[in-house]
Design an enzyme around this catalytic site. Sequence first.
Site, PDB file in Angstrom:
ATOM      1  N   ASP A 295       0.857  -1.186   0.000  1.00 35.12           N
ATOM      2  CA  ASP A 295       0.000   0.000   0.000  1.00 35.12           C
ATOM      3  C   ASP A 295       0.890   1.231   0.000  1.00 35.12           C
ATOM      4  O   ASP A 295       1.704   1.419   0.911  1.00 35.12           O
ATOM      5  CB  ASP A 295      -0.897  -0.017   1.246  1.00 35.12           C
ATOM      6  CG  ASP A 295      -2.076   0.934   1.153  1.00 35.12           C
ATOM      7  OD1 ASP A 295      -1.950   1.973   0.473  1.00 35.12           O
ATOM      8  OD2 ASP A 295      -3.128   0.650   1.768  1.00 35.12           O
ATOM      9  N   ARG A 297      -0.327   4.413  -0.194  1.00 34.48           N
ATOM     10  CA  ARG A 297      -1.122   5.605   0.113  1.00 34.48           C
ATOM     11  C   ARG A 297      -0.575   6.360   1.324  1.00 34.48           C
ATOM     12  O   ARG A 297       0.101   5.793   2.173  1.00 34.48           O
ATOM     13  CB  ARG A 297      -2.582   5.212   0.377  1.00 34.48           C
ATOM     14  CG  ARG A 297      -3.332   4.760  -0.851  1.00 34.48           C
ATOM     15  CD  ARG A 297      -4.718   4.248  -0.508  1.00 34.48           C
ATOM     16  NE  ARG A 297      -4.672   2.985   0.223  1.00 34.48           N
ATOM     17  CZ  ARG A 297      -5.746   2.294   0.579  1.00 34.48           C
ATOM     18  NH1 ARG A 297      -6.957   2.758   0.303  1.00 34.48           N
ATOM     19  NH2 ARG A 297      -5.620   1.151   1.234  1.00 34.48           N
TER      20      ARG A 297
END
Length: 363
Positions: A295, A297
């Site tokens: 991930d 983000r």
Amino acid sequence: MSFAPHISELLARARADLRMGLPIVLNGPDGAILAISAEVLTAERLADLRELDSEATLAITSRRAETLKARPYDGDLARVILPQDADLAWIESVANPADDLRMPLKGPLVSARSGNANLHRLAIKMAKSARLLPAAVTVELPRGQEFAARHGLTLIEHADAAPHLLQPGTLHEVVSARLPIEVSEASRLYIYRPDDGGEEHYAIEIGRPDRAKPVLARLHSACFTGDVMGSLKCDCGPQLRGALAQMGAEGTGVLLYLNQEGRGIGLANKMRAYSLQDQGFDTVEANHRLGFEDDERDFRLGSDILKKMGFSSVRLLTNNPNKLAMMMKNGVHVAERVPLKVGETAFNKGYLATKARKSGHLL
């Protein structure tokens, strides 16, 4: 008086250059390198790189290096030495996993093990922030500042850029206006723009939430395929609509729509990951083969927007424990986690199982 660009503006210029196939110059205390995205490299520019009196390398992440059995002597990356006969097809095959199963043997790949890799690390970070494959062809330069000035290239100083890239861009509210939507006619849309030239992010406020109480909130990452096209491969669209429906039913809430498509790797790389999933890899394995982390983000953007809107406590609609931890770490109290279990289909059962097993989602 000075019209010289600030480091955030230089980084935005460098990202644009990389996306267009232009090289950039990265300068540090131990030297300088010329870096160009492997994804958009052309034969003409490769020939120009070959004319420089220095060894060319392909900087890739340790995730990609693991797939290729290349030695990541630098820890989180490997500097693969370009063979003299390496052409565009060879570079693409190392940088892009699309044909890994059809052509699994790329090497033997030889990695550089001497010298400082900080500038190569910065080149990979710049490629990621430009939503390109995390791979850069690099050549060491004896006089980086002179080379950049002579060729009109963007020059980035490592000492200025490295700490700047660790922090999200400062967000500023651009405008807000009333926006009646299906779940509530009493809604307002806010636009936030970062000062680093990145994507804008949005907040939908339902009703008039009391700033003194925990607000029902969701951090939702943009998903063109799920939110707009109704993709059955993920649960994003149902989560978006389910969160808005719950806020509408309660009369108040805030939905943050963060432009971090594909867990922060961009739509093009997300489609590359989907193509790898069609070959049998799960969502985490696909990201790793591309050279990304599970991930990518930055959820700090969500807490920043909430605080700018005057909220200090939330009832967070999420199944992701990382979002809870991020909120608490960045000064937003999570009074309650509100589960959001919707959207399971025959197409995304494996995807959801992987999120639970490998990413800790509470499903």
